[in-house]
Design a protein around this motif. Structure first.
Motif, mmCIF file in Angstrom:
data_model
loop_
_atom_site.group_PDB
_atom_site.id
_atom_site.type_symbol
_atom_site.label_atom_id
_atom_site.label_comp_id
_atom_site.label_asym_id
_atom_site.label_seq_id
_atom_site.Cartn_x
_atom_site.Cartn_y
_atom_site.Cartn_z
ATOM 1 N N LYS A 61 18.711 3.443 -11.477
ATOM 2 C CA LYS A 61 19.014 2.718 -10.243
ATOM 3 C C LYS A 61 19.397 1.266 -10.485
ATOM 4 N N ASP A 62 18.975 0.704 -11.628
ATOM 5 C CA ASP A 62 19.317 -0.685 -11.936
ATOM 6 C C ASP A 62 20.800 -0.852 -12.242
ATOM 7 N N TYR A 63 21.439 0.221 -12.689
ATOM 8 C CA TYR A 63 22.841 0.138 -13.095
ATOM 9 C C TYR A 63 23.749 1.034 -12.266
ATOM 10 N N THR A 64 23.181 1.689 -11.259
ATOM 11 C CA THR A 64 23.944 2.647 -10.462
ATOM 12 C C THR A 64 23.978 2.227 -9.002
ATOM 13 N N GLN A 65 25.094 2.466 -8.362
ATOM 14 C CA GLN A 65 25.249 2.136 -6.950
ATOM 15 C C GLN A 65 25.540 3.419 -6.168
ATOM 16 N N ILE A 66 24.585 3.840 -5.335
ATOM 17 C CA ILE A 66 24.762 5.006 -4.465
ATOM 18 C C ILE A 66 24.343 4.598 -3.056
ATOM 19 N N ASP A 67 25.220 4.805 -2.099
ATOM 20 C CA ASP A 67 24.898 4.505 -0.705
ATOM 21 C C ASP A 67 24.177 5.704 -0.106
ATOM 22 N N SER A 68 22.844 5.594 0.001
ATOM 23 C CA SER A 68 22.047 6.730 0.485
ATOM 24 C C SER A 68 22.251 7.007 1.971
ATOM 25 N N GLU A 69 22.895 6.063 2.699
ATOM 26 C CA GLU A 69 23.172 6.291 4.118
ATOM 27 C C GLU A 69 24.411 7.175 4.290
ATOM 28 N N LEU A 70 25.428 6.933 3.436
ATOM 29 C CA LEU A 70 26.674 7.696 3.540
ATOM 30 C C LEU A 70 26.674 8.926 2.649
ATOM 31 N N SER A 71 26.119 8.785 1.440
ATOM 32 C CA SER A 71 26.080 9.906 0.498
ATOM 33 C C SER A 71 24.805 10.715 0.724
ATOM 34 N N LYS A 72 24.936 12.036 0.797
ATOM 35 C CA LYS A 72 23.768 12.876 1.071
ATOM 36 C C LYS A 72 23.738 14.086 0.128
ATOM 37 N N VAL A 73 22.542 14.401 -0.348
ATOM 38 C CA VAL A 73 22.295 15.635 -1.085
ATOM 39 C C VAL A 73 21.217 16.380 -0.310
ATOM 40 N N ASN A 74 21.632 17.317 0.521
ATOM 41 C CA ASN A 74 20.699 18.030 1.391
ATOM 42 C C ASN A 74 20.156 19.275 0.696
ATOM 43 N N PHE A 75 18.830 19.320 0.583
ATOM 44 C CA PHE A 75 18.169 20.458 -0.042
ATOM 45 C C PHE A 75 16.836 20.685 0.647
ATOM 46 N N ASP A 76 16.578 21.931 1.033
ATOM 47 C CA ASP A 76 15.303 22.297 1.653
ATOM 48 C C ASP A 76 14.991 21.409 2.863
ATOM 49 N N GLY A 77 16.017 21.117 3.665
ATOM 50 C CA GLY A 77 15.825 20.370 4.901
ATOM 51 C C GLY A 77 15.659 18.871 4.753
ATOM 52 N N LYS A 78 15.918 18.337 3.564
ATOM 53 C CA LYS A 78 15.787 16.883 3.388
ATOM 54 C C LYS A 78 16.894 16.350 2.505
ATOM 55 N N ASN A 79 17.187 15.064 2.705
ATOM 56 C CA ASN A 79 18.170 14.370 1.882
ATOM 57 C C ASN A 79 17.449 13.824 0.652
ATOM 58 N N LEU A 80 17.806 14.317 -0.531
ATOM 59 C CA LEU A 80 17.111 13.912 -1.749
ATOM 60 C C LEU A 80 17.241 12.413 -2.016
ATOM 61 N N PHE A 81 18.312 11.794 -1.513
ATOM 62 C CA PHE A 81 18.485 10.362 -1.724
ATOM 63 C C PHE A 81 17.494 9.527 -0.914
ATOM 64 N N SER A 82 16.872 10.162 0.075
ATOM 65 C CA SER A 82 15.894 9.425 0.896
ATOM 66 C C SER A 82 14.484 9.508 0.316
ATOM 67 N N LEU A 83 14.293 10.296 -0.745
ATOM 68 C CA LEU A 83 12.969 10.465 -1.340
ATOM 69 C C LEU A 83 12.678 9.380 -2.360
ATOM 70 N N ASP A 84 11.405 9.017 -2.470
ATOM 71 C CA ASP A 84 11.017 8.090 -3.528
ATOM 72 C C ASP A 84 10.831 8.872 -4.825
ATOM 73 N N GLU A 85 10.462 8.176 -5.912
ATOM 74 C CA GLU A 85 10.356 8.829 -7.217
ATOM 75 C C GLU A 85 9.304 9.935 -7.206
ATOM 76 N N LYS A 86 8.211 9.720 -6.472
ATOM 77 C CA LYS A 86 7.155 10.729 -6.393
ATOM 78 C C LYS A 86 7.666 11.989 -5.694
ATOM 79 N N GLY A 87 8.407 11.800 -4.609
ATOM 80 C CA GLY A 87 8.964 12.943 -3.888
ATOM 81 C C GLY A 87 9.994 13.690 -4.706
ATOM 82 N N LEU A 88 10.834 12.931 -5.441
ATOM 83 C CA LEU A 88 11.835 13.553 -6.298
ATOM 84 C C LEU A 88 11.195 14.365 -7.413
ATOM 85 N N SER A 89 10.089 13.847 -7.947
ATOM 86 C CA SER A 89 9.406 14.529 -9.055
ATOM 87 C C SER A 89 8.893 15.900 -8.651
ATOM 88 N N LYS A 90 8.588 16.073 -7.364
ATOM 89 C CA LYS A 90 8.101 17.367 -6.886
ATOM 90 C C LYS A 90 9.233 18.399 -6.812
#
Length: 345
Positions: A61-90
């Motif tokens: 994330k320090d070197y990457t630019q992703i707009d989590s408002e416009l870009s979406k990865v929808n899986f299992d009813g949620k946008n993965l870009f909206s998850l924190d590191e703990k949520g992503l790890s699950k």
């Protein structure tokens, strides 16, 4: 829609550099269904692996630019870009797994392979290391590694390239994910082992009813395993369709160039293999028009002035190319380009 596993919308990924933002992925949209194999093909640097790693949340994330408002990865009813590191790890490793390109650099050289397979089982399923290793043994047997019990206690350097790739597959499938991303799973393997690895992935996919995203630069690899193909160039999808559409009825000059570069048994031995001239554009300053225009043998002035519309040819087959505009000249075009499609944009 009930079979829809994953949906990517307007994915844009940029890398921060001293020269500016490198726009590696520029507005990619696609979906994956249960039990389906989607192949993402294109030459090195087109954005295939960046797309895969963005889905997994593996970009720094320090070197990457992703707009989590416009870009979406929808899986299992949620946008993965909206998850924190703990949520992503699950999700990562348990529901979505990835086979990385080079097993020798992806495997930990200081850990026995049994421990590396068992690790994700311990983390995601909360089992003891003893029980997890028994499951790891089952995974090694599943990926057809001989003498699996003794191999469980060996290190990666004691395995051949093909065996290491099987270990990577065992790690990726240890938690029986719903989505498997295979990033160049047959790189640096001979053709016999390539076929074995692809057959193995297909067999396990059917057994687990997984959706598979196969990332590769080799159209020959996907011919017998993919259901759909999308062709990427300069961070964009320039053509998409079912396997037969792409192989027998390509509608984009870049797809045609990729197909021409595949060696054919029927070709004359003295004839040089087709090579695409030129280089991809500088994505710190992407072109205003079609990104492929500078390398396209059919390019027109309009190709450099504006982005082409998406032309729909039915059954999910579409292409972004000015050659399909009703006013585009048809003289000298390949026969497959002469059947027009309706603009979808």
């Amino acid at each position: 829609m009930d079979n829809r596993l994953l949906e990517i919308k307007n994915l844009k990924v940029g890398f921060k550099t001293y020269a500016g933002i490198v726009q590696a992925v520029r507005g990619v949209d696609f979906h994956l269904d249960k039990g389906e194999t989607l192949a993402v093909v294109g030459e090195s640097g087109c954005g295939k692996t960046v797309t895969a790693k963005a889905i997994m949340g593996l970009l720094d994330k320090d070197y990457t630019q992703i707009d989590s408002e416009l870009s979406k990865v929808n899986f299992d009813g949620k946008n993965l870009f909206s998850l924190d590191e703990k949520g992503l790890s699950k999700v990562r490793g348990r529901q979505i797994s990835m086979i990385f390109q080079d097993p020798m650099t992806s495997l930990n050289p200081t850990m026995k392979v049994g421990e590396q397979i068992a690790e994700s089982i311990v983390i995601h399923h909360g089992k003891s290391m003893v029980d997890a290793k028994e499951e790891a043994l089952e995974m090694l047997e599943l990926v057809k590694i001989p003498n699996a019990r003794s191999r469980l206690n060996q290190y990666p350097f004691e395995f051949s390239g093909g065996m290491r790739q099987r270990v990577m597959i065992a790690i990726a499938l240890a938690c029986k994910p719903e989505v498997l991303i295979a990033d160049e799973p047959t790189t640096a393997l001979d053709v016999t082992i390539q076929a074995q690895i692809m057959d193995l992935i297909a067999e396990l996919q059917q057994e687990l009813n997984m959706g598979v995203i196969l990332v590769t630069h080799d159209l020959g690899v996907v011919a017998s395993v993919a259901d759909r193909i999308q062709v990427m160039y300069a961070g964009e999808i320039v053509e998409r369709g079912e396997v037969d559409d792409i192989f027998y009825n390509p509608k984009h000059p870049y797809t045609l160039a990729l197909l021409r570069s595949i060696p054919k048994l029927s070709a004359a031995r003295a004839k040089a293999l087709y090579s695409l001239v030129g280089t991809p554009p500088d994505l710190t300053n992407p072109p205003h028009g079609c990104a492929f225009a500078a390398r396209c043998q059919f390019g027109m002035r309009v190709c450099r002035e504006g982005e082409p519309s998406v032309y729909d040819f039915g059954s999910g087959h579409s292409s972004s190319c000015w050659l399909h505009h009703p006013m585009a000249p048809k003289e000298g075009l390949p026969d497959v380009f002469l059947e027009g499609g309706e603009s979808g944009a």
